[in-house]
Design a protein around this motif. Sequence first.
Motif, short mmCIF file in Angstrom:
data_model
loop_
_atom_site.label_atom_id
_atom_site.label_comp_id
_atom_site.label_asym_id
_atom_site.label_seq_id
_atom_site.Cartn_x
_atom_site.Cartn_y
_atom_site.Cartn_z
N GLU A 37 2.64 0.55 -10.35
CA GLU A 37 2.80 -0.42 -11.64
C GLU A 37 3.71 -1.74 -11.11
OE1 GLU A 37 3.07 -2.31 -15.07
OE2 GLU A 37 1.58 -0.76 -14.60
N MET A 38 4.76 -1.47 -10.23
CA MET A 38 5.20 -2.50 -9.60
C MET A 38 4.33 -3.58 -8.71
SD MET A 38 8.56 -2.43 -6.87
CE MET A 38 9.22 -0.90 -7.65
N VAL A 39 3.55 -3.18 -7.96
CA VAL A 39 2.86 -3.85 -7.13
C VAL A 39 1.72 -4.53 -8.11
CG1 VAL A 39 0.91 -3.69 -5.52
CG2 VAL A 39 2.78 -2.40 -5.12
N HIS A 40 1.15 -3.84 -9.15
CA HIS A 40 0.33 -4.61 -10.33
C HIS A 40 1.05 -5.63 -10.80
CE1 HIS A 40 -2.00 -4.93 -13.84
NE2 HIS A 40 -3.21 -4.82 -13.32
N ALA A 41 2.01 -5.55 -11.44
CA ALA A 41 3.14 -6.46 -11.97
C ALA A 41 3.15 -7.68 -10.86
CB ALA A 41 4.25 -6.03 -12.31
N ALA A 42 3.40 -7.37 -9.77
CA ALA A 42 3.68 -8.57 -8.82
C ALA A 42 2.49 -9.35 -8.66
CB ALA A 42 4.21 -7.95 -7.47
N ARG A 43 1.35 -8.53 -8.39
CA ARG A 43 0.08 -9.22 -8.20
C ARG A 43 -0.56 -9.70 -9.46
NH1 ARG A 43 -1.68 -10.32 -3.01
NH2 ARG A 43 -0.67 -9.17 -1.40
N PRO A 62 2.99 6.48 -8.96
CA PRO A 62 2.63 5.59 -10.23
C PRO A 62 3.55 4.60 -10.62
CG PRO A 62 2.43 7.90 -10.60
CD PRO A 62 3.11 7.97 -9.36
N GLU A 63 5.11 4.84 -10.24
CA GLU A 63 5.92 3.68 -10.46
C GLU A 63 5.56 2.62 -9.74
OE1 GLU A 63 6.56 6.90 -9.81
OE2 GLU A 63 7.25 7.57 -11.74
N GLY A 64 5.41 2.97 -8.22
CA GLY A 64 5.32 1.70 -7.26
C GLY A 64 3.82 1.16 -7.49
N GLU A 88 -6.35 0.50 -6.57
CA GLU A 88 -7.20 1.50 -5.67
C GLU A 88 -7.92 1.04 -4.90
OE1 GLU A 88 -6.75 3.09 -10.02
OE2 GLU A 88 -6.55 1.15 -8.93
N ASP A 89 -8.84 0.16 -5.19
CA ASP A 89 -9.88 -0.57 -4.34
C ASP A 89 -9.61 -1.86 -3.78
OD1 ASP A 89 -11.61 1.68 -5.34
OD2 ASP A 89 -12.40 0.40 -7.11
N ASP A 90 -8.22 -2.14 -3.98
CA ASP A 90 -7.69 -3.47 -3.52
C ASP A 90 -8.70 -4.76 -3.89
OD1 ASP A 90 -6.12 -5.24 -2.34
OD2 ASP A 90 -6.11 -4.58 -0.23
N ILE A 91 -9.04 -4.95 -4.92
CA ILE A 91 -9.83 -5.92 -5.18
C ILE A 91 -9.20 -6.66 -6.52
CG2 ILE A 91 -12.16 -6.84 -6.14
CD1 ILE A 91 -13.36 -4.20 -5.03
N GLN A 123 0.87 -1.22 -0.06
CA GLN A 123 0.06 -0.08 0.01
C GLN A 123 0.68 1.37 -0.09
OE1 GLN A 123 -2.67 -0.18 3.40
NE2 GLN A 123 -3.50 -2.00 2.42
N PHE A 124 2.02 1.11 0.72
CA PHE A 124 2.92 2.29 0.93
C PHE A 124 3.60 2.58 -0.64
CE2 PHE A 124 7.16 4.31 1.60
CZ PHE A 124 6.81 5.35 2.25
#
Length: 229
Positions: free
Chosen positions: A59-65, A55-57, A99-102, A49-50
């Motif tokens: 994208e990083m989280v999205h790629a991991a997930r 925007p870069e972070g 954004e919605d953590d879904i 979440q942090f």
Amino acid sequence: MSRQIHEFNDIIRKLRKNLFGKGPERIHTVFVNDMAISTLYGNLSPSEQFIARTPEGKEMVHAARTRMIQSVYASAAPEGMEKLVNAKFVHLFSDIKIEDDIAVSVFLFDRPIDQSGQIGEKKMKQDKVRKIIRFEKGAFTEKEDRVVVEQPATIKINGKEFITIVCSPDKMEEMAIGFLVSERIIPNYKDIQDIRVEEKQVQCTSLQEKCIRFLSNYKTSGLLVPAAA
């Protein structure tokens, strides 16, 4: 929720917890032919979440997930998944709205999922045929008609019997969620980690046990029956 779906959700939760350090807080899964479609709520860890604040972070989280979890499934299906559904895992489609953590995951198998062995899926009839006396056109007549069937259902929260409600034996999961949230026994439906129906019981696991008001402090209109201590 059947025992089969409950165990399927546990497999999903365990893998993601091992991979990211946090599993989904709540999972809703449906089986449709050769697919299992899972909606996952409350996925991100505090660190993710942090990181996702930029925007870069994000994208990083999205790629991991998404891509990372897909690569894990591509190497091998989680232990016990194929045996549970009696089908071979083929592919995982996955996406998440940061954004919605879904997140939504679609598990594709090589054949329709075998649901014949599900526990808790056998439903009671919602009505029964009874002889009734009806007054029509100035006369009483005896005939057969269908009447609604009700049964007692005990709601358990975190393993503790909470209350017994007399209700229709259909959609008991939705009934329990609506009751617990509308009565503010659990503040938000998102606080429910897991819920499943087993015969005449609704087993509910809450993430916030401290928020639950137990029967000693709970008053009803008298239409509800407190569960046995």
